[in-house]
Design an enzyme around this catalytic site. Structure first.
Site, PDB file in Angstrom:
ATOM      1  N   ASP A 434       2.398  -7.829   9.857  1.00  0.00           N
ATOM      2  CA  ASP A 434       2.952  -7.516   8.533  1.00  0.00           C
ATOM      3  C   ASP A 434       2.283  -8.339   7.431  1.00  0.00           C
ATOM      4  O   ASP A 434       1.570  -9.313   7.709  1.00  0.00           O
ATOM      5  CB  ASP A 434       4.463  -7.788   8.570  1.00  0.00           C
ATOM      6  CG  ASP A 434       5.247  -6.774   7.751  1.00  0.00           C
ATOM      7  OD1 ASP A 434       4.689  -6.238   6.774  1.00  0.00           O
ATOM      8  OD2 ASP A 434       6.420  -6.519   8.085  1.00  0.00           O
ATOM      9  N   ASP A 491       8.093   2.072   4.687  1.00  0.00           N
ATOM     10  CA  ASP A 491       9.407   1.584   5.110  1.00  0.00           C
ATOM     11  C   ASP A 491      10.468   2.670   4.940  1.00  0.00           C
ATOM     12  O   ASP A 491      11.615   2.475   5.336  1.00  0.00           O
ATOM     13  CB  ASP A 491       9.819   0.351   4.295  1.00  0.00           C
ATOM     14  CG  ASP A 491       9.283  -0.935   4.915  1.00  0.00           C
ATOM     15  OD1 ASP A 491       8.731  -0.882   6.023  1.00  0.00           O
ATOM     16  OD2 ASP A 491       9.420  -1.998   4.278  1.00  0.00           O
TER      17      ASP A 491
HETATM   18  C1  GLA Z   1       8.595  -5.465   6.189  1.00  0.00           C
HETATM   19  C2  GLA Z   1       8.241  -4.297   7.075  1.00  0.00           C
HETATM   20  C3  GLA Z   1       9.460  -3.863   7.849  1.00  0.00           C
HETATM   21  C4  GLA Z   1       9.992  -5.017   8.659  1.00  0.00           C
HETATM   22  C5  GLA Z   1      10.275  -6.200   7.752  1.00  0.00           C
HETATM   23  C6  GLA Z   1      10.637  -7.422   8.550  1.00  0.00           C
HETATM   24  O1  GLA Z   1       9.444  -5.085   5.170  1.00  0.00           O
HETATM   25  O2  GLA Z   1       7.710  -3.258   6.325  1.00  0.00           O
HETATM   26  O3  GLA Z   1       9.145  -2.774   8.691  1.00  0.00           O
HETATM   27  O4  GLA Z   1       9.084  -5.367   9.660  1.00  0.00           O
HETATM   28  O5  GLA Z   1       9.145  -6.520   6.956  1.00  0.00           O
HETATM   29  O6  GLA Z   1      10.931  -8.492   7.740  1.00  0.00           O
END
Ligand code: GLA
Length: 687
Positions: A434, A491
């Site tokens: 990430d 997301d």
């Molecule tokens: C980001 C990612 C999510 C998740 C969160 C975890 O927002 O896009 O899918 O993994 O971090 O903190």
């Protein structure tokens, strides 16, 4: 001197005399018999009043030193900051395999332009600058191309939970500038552009397209000069090279051309990403159905809950279990612990092995989340190494976090060791990588550092796959995809939003890399409640997964989900190699695509009804990409998803039909009446 380079249906022709080489043609493939000298002559423009006595060419690097009136392709300073305006003379050309290298020199500098024909039908272009003495580069464009004279510019905007929005704007005199200055390719201005010729739709017309393979932020300049000529430049974001040096390089610019509409360039980019850019640890391994626990438990990790969810995931068909954020340091929320990549023994008193064992016992593999480039001020790492932070000390945080300076070898070493230790200790076959904040500075060295770290981890752990995520789709580009095998597209698990995002992203990304998950009934990012059938089928359009507390499923929802998952698994072998074509839908309420197998023997069409149609009855859905002469047996997979008011004799509700590809592509198929928030799935197989 004249050259041409051909890949698939595309040709770039170039010429050089005294100055820098320039492109005399970029477009659909030219006949082999084309006389390149004549082509170069034919590209010469007239002159008129108010002009210099010679027209400055749009060279591969337009030179400010030669009175080029548009944007220069190189903006340079001496080490002391004095602006430089070098002029170059063509020196020599080399051909090696599929690569044409053109070398030009001037004022102690060497410019090298490299064009490579790739077997996937794209041409990649890269510029390198070498200097005898240290210089400072503000801007170095990848080889500059003349842009088409007709049609529009399509580039991409986006935001968190709203990635890949297409902008179609007409050319006007002056500049269209897209610059991603947030240190990643970004949600806002991802590095893609399509020049859609007159009348170009998904299925017809000529399209020229570019994709800049760089994750650190870029700049696109699409410029129409006062004389009417057009050009396009891509390079790193301006000022991204923060240090003086003697060698600078653009990333590769990937060029695709099609006379088959936007889908033509989509097909080229899809196969180029899948078959060239991405390296698969095990190409024969089918893409496993994912389970990701983020929207199920967030930071509340405990063995009992996750084991119970894993049981349900496996029963529904999942094959890989991904433990998301929350397993390390003292990470109970997003305010602490990034950087402390050690299992949190408060939550996992016996480490991760009990969970991994459980997951393996269910025949799922195990993956884990990291956000390696980031650090929370509240972390042991930051307390130990405050000097590893990128950017000024008093900067504003983003999601309560700072960025580590990955240009520092010791910082990369720490991260390599921390991650590698976990990959060695535990049988982990997957990382979700990430990147959740915007960078405080624009710095190409940071991106090179990330690539180096990823490369080292890939070498040390070649069986581990990596997913690129940046608050969803904030870092999706062919640079990062050289090290990763999946993108977390967004997301947003809202199936209607996903339908649209996936549809537009298919111009650039194949199914094989595009993650798509079935989210909670009550969508966490939009608040909307959508039926399981839609949620499941939208995930089944790409690399399928689940991301929710599966214990919330009703019996009926679980049945639908496991049926769709079984369908996806039964079809994924050919789907992973299929081409996604976007359909020119005659109903603006219907977002539709067809995925056609490489041998055109089978297809699946997805028709998503995203709102209520204006007219009473569905309009026929015209397919594309089929063999016109072949006869296909057409089967509606989910007639049960017809609207409750559907009460007529629509044939597909009760029987299969056999029709030619020609009919399917010109007259199209008639589907039952649909409610908004539903999606019909139609399979076809050649008889
Ligand atoms: C980001 C990612 C999510 C998740 C969160 C975890 O927002 O896009 O899918 O993994 O971090 O903190």
């Amino acid at each position: 001197m004249n050259w041409r380079i051909d890949a698939g249906d595309q040709t770039i022709a170039l010429t050089a005399a005294a100055g820098l080489p320039f492109v005399t043609y970029w477009g659909p493939r030219l006949p082999d018999s084309e006389d390149l000298a004549q082509l170069a002559l034919a590209a010469q423009n007239d002159l008129t009043g108010g002009m210099l006595d010679q027209l400055p060419q749009i060279t591969l690097t337009p030179e400010s030193g030669r009175a080029f009136q548009g944007q220069a392709g190189l903006v340079l300073q001496a080490a002391d900051g004095t602006p430089l305006h070098p002029v170059f003379a063509f020196d020599h050309a080399e051909r090696q395999g599929q690569t044409l290298t053109l070398v030009s020199r001037g004022d102690g500098l060497t410019l090298t332009h490299r064009l490579t024909a790739r077997s996937t039908g794209v041409i990649t272009l890269q510029t390198t600058l070498d200097s005898a003495t240290p210089v400072r580069v503000q801007w170095l464009a990848a080889p500059v191309l003349p842009a088409p004279q007709d049609g529009d510019i399509i580039d991409i905007s986006g935001k968190w939970v709203g990635e890949f929005q297409l902008n179609r704007t007409p050319w006007t005199q002056g500049i269209r500038l897209r610059e991603a200055r947030t240190g990643r390719s970004g949600h806002e201005h991802p590095p893609y552009a399509i020049f859609a010729g007159q009348g170009c739709t998904n299925t017809q017309g000529t399209a020229h397209a570019l994709h800049y393979a760089w994750s650190g932020g870029h700049r696109m300049v699409a410029e129409e000069l006062p004389d009417g000529r057009r050009l396009v430049q891509f390079g790193h974001a301006t000022g991204a090279e923060t240090a003086t040096g003697t060698r600078f390089e653009s990333a590769e610019l990937i060029a695709a051309v099609s006379t088959g509409g936007l889908n033509g360039v989509g097909a080229l980019f899809q196969s180029d990403i899948r078959d060239r850019v991405v390296t698969w640890p095990d190409p024969a391994r089918p893409r496993p159905v994912h389970y990701n626990c983020w929207e199920a438990v967030y930071f509340n990790h405990n063995l009992a809950d996750l084991a119970a969810i894993a049981d349900r995931a496996a029963a529904l068909g999942a094959e890989r279990f991904v433990l998301d954020d929350g397993w390390f340091g003292r990470r109970d929320d997003d305010t602490t612990s990034l950087g402390d990549w050690v299992v949190d023994r408060r939550k996992w008193k016996d480490g991760l092995n009990p969970l991994i064992k459980h997951v393996h016992g269910l025949c799922m593999s195990f993956g884990i989340w990291f956000e390696p480039e980031m650090v929370n001020p509240d972390s042991d790492l930051m307390r130990a190494h405050p000097d590893w932070m990128l950017g000024p000390a008093d900067q504003v945080t983003g999601r309560n976090q700072m960025v580590l300076n990955l240009a520092l070898p010791e910082c990369r070493e720490y991260l390599f060791h921390a991650i590698s230790t976990l990959l060695t200790e535990y049988p982990i076959d997957y990382i979700k990588w990430d990147h959740n904040r915007l960078l405080p500075v624009v710095d190409a060295a940071q991106t090179r550092g990330v690539y180096e770290l990823l490369g080292a981890l890939r070498t040390a752990h070649p069986k581990v796959e990596i997913e690129t995520c940046a608050s969803g789709g904030g870092r999706i580009d062919a640079g990062i995809l050289q090290y990763t095998q999946r993108v977390w597209l967004s997301d947003s698990n809202d199936a209607l939003e996903r339908l649209r995002i996936q549809h537009d992203a298919a111009l650039f990304l194949p199914l094989a890399v595009t993650g798509s998950h079935v989210g909670p009934r009550h969508c966490h990012t939009s608040g909307r409640v959508l039926p399981m059938s839609l949620r499941a089928w939208v995930a089944a359009q790409r690399h399928m997964g689940f991301e929710m507390d599966l214990r919330e499923l009703t019996e009926a929802e679980a049945q639908t989900l496991s049926r769709v998952t079984a369908w996806w698994k039964a079809n994924r072998d050919w789907l992973t190699r299929a081409t996604i074509h976007r359909l020119d839908s005659d109903d603006t309420a219907v977002v539709a695509e067809v995925q056609v197998s490489a041998d055109t023997r089978r297809f699946v069409a997805f028709a998503g009804q995203d709102s209520t149609s204006r007219q009473i009855l569905p309009r026929p859905l015209r397919l594309t990409g089929l063999d016109p002469a072949a006869r296909y047996r057409v089967h509606l997979v989910n007639p049960e998803d017809a609207a409750r008011q559907s009460r007529g004799p629509n044939a597909l509700k009760s029987q299969d039909l056999t029709l030619t590809g020609q009919t399917l592509m010109t007259r199209g198929i008639l589907l039952p009446v649909a409610w908004p928030g539903t999606m019909f799935v139609v399979e076809g197989e050649r008889v």
